[in-house]
Scaffold this active site. Structure first.
Site, PDB file in Angstrom:
ATOM      1  CG  HIS A  16      -0.268   0.221   2.518  1.00 55.37           C
ATOM      2  ND1 HIS A  16       0.442  -0.778   3.136  1.00 55.37           N
ATOM      3  CD2 HIS A  16      -0.201   1.305   3.329  1.00 55.37           C
ATOM      4  CE1 HIS A  16       0.914  -0.335   4.281  1.00 55.37           C
ATOM      5  NE2 HIS A  16       0.564   0.920   4.423  1.00 55.37           N
ATOM      6  CD  GLU A  64      -2.295 -11.720  14.300  1.00 57.73           C
ATOM      7  OE1 GLU A  64      -2.867 -11.676  15.404  1.00 57.73           O
ATOM      8  OE2 GLU A  64      -1.314 -11.012  14.010  1.00 57.73           O
ATOM      9  NE  ARG A  75      -1.137  -0.448  13.322  1.00 58.32           N
ATOM     10  CZ  ARG A  75      -1.122   0.046  12.090  1.00 58.32           C
ATOM     11  NH1 ARG A  75      -0.174  -0.363  11.262  1.00 58.32           N
ATOM     12  NH2 ARG A  75      -2.007   0.909  11.683  1.00 58.32           N
ATOM     13  CE  LYS A 100       5.840  -3.413  10.571  1.00 59.40           C
ATOM     14  NZ  LYS A 100       4.561  -2.640  10.498  1.00 59.40           N
TER      15      LYS A 100
END
Length: 427
Positions: A117, A312, A359, A382
């Site tokens: 995105h 999940e 997060r 990440k």
């Protein structure tokens, strides 16, 4: 594709500073660091010895690396470059590998689902790293993405017969059903692919491989041959809130999130026992066909639409059912799918994040390279090349070097990240 670290002038500055810093911190390491070993041939004009020192966890390298990081030029607007280039130019300039590296990989093609995105430059690094012509790639572009971003992705993917945009796109909300729906949409496309892929692996745009395609194939063949890889356990008590009440997605004016309602939720259909695990997986083609056709799978998918972060629990729950193709009913957390530094795992599975947390997940900084390079996992999450460009560039070139060193075919010059052709094979 940007060069690593610094420009020529920045490079000279970095090396000069590194000499001073190393003399202060450890004079005995100076010659070892500043001498480029003859047996190590790097692709790219950049301070390869700096990357090597970072991979080895040398403290002085962190200081110099941060200086180089500050000297990096602003990222190019990759979208404009892509839209102004033809496919032949893009494939060459972005260093895509255009031939299979080995017979073993040809005989075991993989499928990939990549949900993206933002950060086109990171997606390009990821796709360039994982691309090989015998595999197939479904790219899901978030409907919220800017039009120029989506247009550039479509232009790039159109250059390959085995890379395509998902036929149905979602407006993806973090922890919402739309994230699971994006994977399902790609699976519905992939089952119709003429490429006889054996496992499908899902990625997001801030992932990067830690293992080469051949190493991934060997891992799946040896340890998970014909089985699905979905790490997880029976749903813990502290995770039951995710499925005890209904959740809704909110998307408006650039904002998106998931919120709980006061409506209690009934138990899962068919008395299915819920599991909890990672959203990342490696699934067999037979399992994917089961997911798309079996009534229990369809009912669980429908039931999951108003739960929190259903990706999940969905994959791991289905994979624990004994009669499912490739199932692993007794499996737990084993399976090296993704290297992630979670905030609550500091001092347990890792010593901390040298970048920053988003997060509760570490965005890797320079000090994490030593941990990453020693990770047994297939991928890591990440990365942010706009914040920590030296991290991604060091990994990118280290990874490409390993791929080319293992090639069973003559290496083409455009596969290297430099003008000088420095990789040789025995063929």
């Amino acid at each position: 594709m940007s060069l690593l670290g610094c420009t020529k002038s920045g490079f000279i500055l970095c090396i000069g500073l590194s000499i001073i810093l190393l003399a202060i911190t450890n004079i005995n390491q100076l010659d070892n660091w500043l001498t480029v070993e003859e047996e190590i041939k790097e692709c790219g004009f950049y301070p390869g010895e700096l990357c090597k020192a970072l991979f080895e966890g040398k403290p002085a390298a962190l200081v110099v690396g941060n200086i180089c990081q500050e000297a990096l030029p602003p990222p190019r607007e990759e979208g404009a470059v892509i839209l102004q280039s033809n496919c032949s130019t893009l494939i060459t300039n972005l260093h895509f590998i255009t031939k299979p590296m080995s017979i073993e990989e040809v005989d075991y093609p993989l499928a990939y689902i990549v949900t993206i995105h933002k950060q086109l430059d990171m997606f390009i690094k990821l796709l360039t790293a994982i691309y090989t012509p015998q595999n197939v790639y479904c790219i899901h572009v978030d409907q919220k993405s800017p039009k120029t971003y989506s247009k550039a992705v479509r232009k790039l993917t159109s250059c390959f017969g085995n890379v395509f945009i998902a036929s149905q796109l979602e407006t993806v909300v973090y922890a919402g059903f739309s994230r699971l729906g994006a994977d399902i949409n790609c699976m519905q496309d992939l089952v119709h692919s003429d490429i006889p892929w054996r496992h499908v692996i899902n990625l997001c745009g801030q992932d990067f491989p830690m293992k080469t395609n051949r190493e991934i194939v060997q891992y799946l063949k040896s340890k998970w041959n014909g089985r699905n890889l979905t790490p997880g356990v029976i749903q813990p008590l502290h995770m039951k809130y995710r499925t005890q009440v209904t959740y809704k997605e909110f998307v408006h004016m650039g904002m998106s999130y998931v919120y709980p309602t006061k409506e209690a939720k009934s138990g899962p259909p068919h008395n299915i026992t819920l599991y909890f695990g990672t959203a990342y997986y490696a699934l067999t083609r037979e399992f994917v066909e089961f997911v798309l056709t079996d009534q229990r799978a369809k009912d669980l998918l429908e039931w999951s639409k108003d739960t929190y972060s259903p990706d999940e629990h969905y994959w791991v729950t289905l994979n624990r059912m004994k009669d499912v193709p490739g199932s692993t009913p007794e499996a737990g957390w084993e399976g090296n799918i993704r290297a992630v530094k979670w905030r609550d795992q500091e001092g347990i599975s890792h010593s901390g994040c040298s970048g920053h947390y988003v997060r509760d997940i570490c965005v890797y900084g320079l000090g994490d390279l030593h941990w990453l390079i020693n990770s047994p996992h297939l991928f890591a999450n990440k990365f942010d090349p706009r914040r920590y460009g030296v991290v991604t560039d060091c990994l990118e070139r280290h990874f490409r070097l390993r791929v080319l060193k293992g090639a069973e075919v003559p290496v083409e010059q455009s596969w290297c990240f430099q003008d000088e052709y420095s990789i040789k094979t025995s063929h």
